[in-house]
Write an enzyme that holds these catalytic residues in place. Structure first.
Site, mmCIF file in Angstrom:
data_model
loop_
_atom_site.group_PDB
_atom_site.id
_atom_site.type_symbol
_atom_site.label_atom_id
_atom_site.label_comp_id
_atom_site.label_asym_id
_atom_site.label_seq_id
_atom_site.Cartn_x
_atom_site.Cartn_y
_atom_site.Cartn_z
ATOM 1 N N GLU A 177 2.142 1.856 1.718
ATOM 2 C CA GLU A 177 1.734 0.455 1.907
ATOM 3 C C GLU A 177 0.471 0.327 2.749
ATOM 4 O OE1 GLU A 177 4.665 -2.069 3.826
ATOM 5 O OE2 GLU A 177 3.537 -3.878 3.365
ATOM 6 N N LYS A 222 2.892 -0.065 -2.511
ATOM 7 C CA LYS A 222 3.145 -1.448 -2.078
ATOM 8 C C LYS A 222 1.832 -2.048 -1.591
ATOM 9 C CE LYS A 222 6.044 -4.204 1.053
ATOM 10 N NZ LYS A 222 7.426 -4.396 1.502
HETATM 11 P P1 13P Z 1 6.096 -9.587 3.580
HETATM 12 O O1 13P Z 1 6.506 -9.775 2.136
HETATM 13 O O2 13P Z 1 6.667 -10.630 4.501
HETATM 14 O O3 13P Z 1 4.612 -9.384 3.707
HETATM 15 O O4 13P Z 1 6.776 -8.253 4.088
HETATM 16 C C1 13P Z 1 6.812 -7.177 3.254
HETATM 17 C C2 13P Z 1 6.801 -5.947 4.063
HETATM 18 O O5 13P Z 1 7.708 -5.153 4.012
HETATM 19 C C3 13P Z 1 5.633 -5.684 4.912
HETATM 20 O O6 13P Z 1 5.644 -4.371 5.323
#
Ligand code: 13P
Length: 342
Positions: A177, A222
């Site tokens: 991510e 992600k």
């Molecule tokens: P949000 O969808 O609130 O951005 O959170 C997702 C997430 O896991 C961020 O690391």
């Protein structure tokens, strides 16, 4: 369930399902509870998450996996059933946030680097023993007049690649991510700039994953969507967000990656759903595109709950509605009037 990384990754992005990000750190869940005037005690955190994980219809039909914070991975529901067992019984995969948060990157002003690699191999073994089959590590990249720097993009991509390799070594699928934040302060944070910076971050990310020997088939990306910064004053249509996001992903993400699960990042509940649905409806893509939402799946449920046992059913209804809407978006079948019908 199969223990092969590729099979776990495919289950996480199964068609018409997505991931519930319920891995708020102790600091973040306190902020969420503050907003509804609920004290962040271990029992309250347990009750809140139990409400979500026991929303059977949402969990069985719409949720492929749940990202947990360490406390929750080892926590039990009020009746003593481990949360991991409740999640598995619903057919979802338990996962764990393993990074230790974003810290100031030395010499780089407002920029951050995510920490948590030291001792990670041993922690991953412990999490695997506890039932976790995927993990999450989040890096944050800030757009401003002078950022991001190459140093920040590179340091974060490198750490994510080292984390991902360690996960795969342990039989855990890494969620990678690298989040380009949408809440930057600067007026130059346009949708064009978001597209440019996200492209840069993803190009660098997949290069580092390659150098680290990470298997594309055994990971999930992600990313953020391509949206204008919240303070840019710019508005973008659903179609424009979908078009730009798909263009960036096609340019940067190998087709061997089984799936991409977006973060919501501060988009409204309905925007996050509409954008995902538009991408799935209008484009033929090599990967499954789904959600891994925190706020956009939970905000309504949190407000309905308010920390009161008598509101658990209402909280579950609110969560189930958003989970259903996003599950439809994951196959491109969401329509705005379904929101009103509810
Ligand atoms: P949000 O969808 O609130 O951005 O959170 C997702 C997430 O896991 C961020 O690391």
């Amino acid at each position: 369930m199969s223990e092969r990384l590729e099979d776990i990754a495919r289950a996480m992005v199964a068609r018409g399902k997505g991931i519930l990000a319920a891995d708020e750190s102790t600091g973040t869940i306190k902020k969420r509870f503050d907003s509804i005037n609920v004290e962040s005690t271990e029992d309250n955190r347990r009750d809140y998450r139990e409400m979500l994980f026991r929303a059977d219809e949402a969990m069985s039909n719409c949720i492929s996996g749940v990202i947990l914070f360490e406390e929750t991975l080892f926590q039990k529901a009020k009746d003593g059933t481990p949360f991991v067992d409740i999640i598995k019984a619903a057919g979802a995969v338990p996962g764990i946030k393993v990074d230790k948060g974003a810290q100031a990157l030395s010499g780089a002003g407002i920029e951050k680097v995510t920490e948590g690699l030291d001792g990670l191999r041993d922690r991953l073994k412990k999490y695997h023993d506890a039932g976790a089959r995927f993990a999450k590590w989040r890096a944050v990249i800030t757009i401003s007049a002078t950022t991001p720097s190459h140093n920040c993009i590179h340091a974060n991509a490198h750490a994510l690649a080292r984390y991902a390799a360690l996960c795969q070594e342990t039989g855990i699928v890494p969620i990678v991510e690298p989040e380009v934040l949408m809440d930057g302060e600067h007026s130059t944070h346009t949708i064009e700039r978001c597209e440019e910076v996200t492209t840069w971050a993803l190009k660098e990310q997949f290069q580092e994953l390659y150098y680290a020997g990470v298997s594309m088939e055994g990971m999930v990306l992600k990313p953020n969507m391509i949206v204008p910064g919240q303070k840019s004053g710019q508005k973008a249509s659903v179609e424009e967000v979908a078009e730009r996001t798909v263009r960036v992903l096609k340019n940067c993400v190998p087709a061997a990656v089984p799936g991409i699960a977006f973060l919501s990042g501060g988009q409204s509940d309905e925007e996050a759903t509409a954008h995902l649905s538009a991408m799935n409806a209008a484009y033929d893509l090599p990967w499954n595109l789904t959600f891994s939402y925190g706020r956009a799946l939970q905000a309504a449920a949190l407000k309905a709950w308010l920390g009161k046992p008598e509101n658990v059913a209402a909280g579950q209804r609110a969560f189930t509605h958003r989970a259903r809407m996003n599950a439809l978006a994951a196959t491109g079948e969401w329509k705005a009037d379904l929101e009103k019908a509810a």
